[in-house]
Motif scaffolding. Sequence first.
Motif, PDB file in Angstrom:
ATOM      1  N   PHE A  62       0.827  -1.190   0.000  1.00  0.00           N
ATOM      2  CA  PHE A  62       0.000   0.000   0.000  1.00  0.00           C
ATOM      3  C   PHE A  62       0.873   1.256   0.000  1.00  0.00           C
ATOM      4  CE2 PHE A  62      -2.413  -3.413   1.836  1.00  0.00           C
ATOM      5  CZ  PHE A  62      -3.668  -3.274   1.249  1.00  0.00           C
ATOM      6  N   LEU A  63       0.504   2.190  -0.852  1.00  0.00           N
ATOM      7  CA  LEU A  63       1.157   3.494  -0.898  1.00  0.00           C
ATOM      8  C   LEU A  63       0.327   4.428  -0.027  1.00  0.00           C
ATOM      9  CD1 LEU A  63       1.647   3.563  -4.778  1.00  0.00           C
ATOM     10  CD2 LEU A  63       3.257   2.712  -3.047  1.00  0.00           C
ATOM     11  N   ILE A  64       0.950   5.024   0.985  1.00  0.00           N
ATOM     12  CA  ILE A  64       0.220   5.820   1.969  1.00  0.00           C
ATOM     13  C   ILE A  64       0.422   7.304   1.685  1.00  0.00           C
ATOM     14  CG2 ILE A  64      -0.142   6.259   4.419  1.00  0.00           C
ATOM     15  CD1 ILE A  64      -0.883   3.414   3.418  1.00  0.00           C
TER      16      ILE A  64
ATOM     17  N   ASP B   6       2.270  -8.075   8.377  1.00  0.00           N
ATOM     18  CA  ASP B   6       2.659  -8.878   7.220  1.00  0.00           C
ATOM     19  C   ASP B   6       2.490  -8.132   5.895  1.00  0.00           C
ATOM     20  OD1 ASP B   6       3.204 -11.038   8.914  1.00  0.00           O
ATOM     21  OD2 ASP B   6       1.126 -11.747   8.834  1.00  0.00           O
ATOM     22  N   LEU B   7       2.024  -6.892   5.970  1.00  0.00           N
ATOM     23  CA  LEU B   7       1.827  -6.122   4.746  1.00  0.00           C
ATOM     24  C   LEU B   7       2.923  -5.071   4.594  1.00  0.00           C
ATOM     25  CD1 LEU B   7      -2.056  -5.590   4.883  1.00  0.00           C
ATOM     26  CD2 LEU B   7      -0.769  -7.393   3.718  1.00  0.00           C
ATOM     27  N   ASP B   8       3.057  -4.565   3.373  1.00  0.00           N
ATOM     28  CA  ASP B   8       4.115  -3.586   3.064  1.00  0.00           C
ATOM     29  C   ASP B   8       3.483  -2.210   2.851  1.00  0.00           C
ATOM     30  OD1 ASP B   8       6.619  -2.534   2.409  1.00  0.00           O
ATOM     31  OD2 ASP B   8       6.330  -2.948   0.271  1.00  0.00           O
ATOM     32  N   PHE B   9       4.016  -1.216   3.569  1.00  0.00           N
ATOM     33  CA  PHE B   9       3.501   0.147   3.469  1.00  0.00           C
ATOM     34  C   PHE B   9       4.625   1.089   3.032  1.00  0.00           C
ATOM     35  CE2 PHE B   9       0.878  -2.049   6.579  1.00  0.00           C
ATOM     36  CZ  PHE B   9      -0.390  -1.805   6.069  1.00  0.00           C
ATOM     37  N   VAL B  10       4.323   1.893   2.016  1.00  0.00           N
ATOM     38  CA  VAL B  10       5.303   2.823   1.465  1.00  0.00           C
ATOM     39  C   VAL B  10       4.754   4.246   1.610  1.00  0.00           C
ATOM     40  CG1 VAL B  10       6.608   3.529  -0.568  1.00  0.00           C
ATOM     41  CG2 VAL B  10       6.050   1.103  -0.216  1.00  0.00           C
ATOM     42  N   PRO B  11       5.405   5.107   2.402  1.00  0.00           N
ATOM     43  CA  PRO B  11       4.922   6.482   2.540  1.00  0.00           C
ATOM     44  C   PRO B  11       5.251   7.306   1.299  1.00  0.00           C
ATOM     45  CG  PRO B  11       6.938   6.198   3.798  1.00  0.00           C
ATOM     46  CD  PRO B  11       6.587   4.837   3.252  1.00  0.00           C
TER      47      PRO B  11
END
Length: 306
Positions: A233-235, A251-256
């Motif tokens: 997810f792109l935040i 377990d999820l990937d977050f990209v600011p």
Amino acid sequence: MEAIIKEINRLKKEKNAIILGHYYARPEVQRVADYLGDSLGLSRVAGETDADIILFCGVEFMAETASIISPDKKVLIPVKGAGCTLAQSITAAGILTWKRKYPDGIVVSYVNTTAEVKAVTDYCVTSANALKIVKQLPEGRPILFTPDKNLGEYIKIATGREMDIWQGECYVHDVITTELVEHFLEKYPDAELLIHPESAACSNRQLLEHPRVIVGSTTKIMNRPSESSYKQFLIATEPDTLAELTRLYPDLDFVPVIPEHRCEYMKLTTLENIHDALLHEQYEVKVPEELREKAIVPIDRMLELS
């Protein structure tokens, strides 16, 4: 850190206090909050708590709103001078000027406003309920939306309602442009982008129709990963929301999208400030009763229609 957190918890119990924290607060401040939320959620808790003291870890308009909703509580803010560019961009005098031109007009103000502005507002809204409330407004009457221009344009596009829009902005979200969002969508083709409607990009109709773009309040952004099939997810909002996102979804990937562009006002509060505010019961925020009686009207309407 553990020692001061322990002492904060002791003082909180001793004084029957509740700590409310916004998702944009420092991660360690989020950790000691009894309730972590966005403006709407925090407003609701402020009105329902049986605590004697409400310690608001956010900015001044939030503590003011708590004082308006719960006048019998002692509302504290940990630091003085925690302002908001949105709240500072609009005045009651500005609204009254518009009302003189449109005496039958309806003023809709974002919750990111002062008590004085709320007192001359017809409906208060948050990013979580603005669409729902604007859709329910009477047809055929002029509408002024204040103060966030990007949220206003987004609501105008999404509802089809004609509105005059005050030209205020959140300096954090205003840098999230269409070009920036398109860059991240291209760079991360397998990610879903979650964007706050205060962002400049939310005035772009074409972008809003993109299948991997989800627009919503901070709470909607927090809840979306549990509903989505995406793993990345792109935040596109204040980057310290990642503290709670990574805790909820390890377990999820977050990209600011704006990793270094934070709200400096939200970061003023530290654990030491919280401890001192509880210990000395300092920096009380109290809205005068005459002003409170006027400001509570649009807030009550907001809570009733949410």
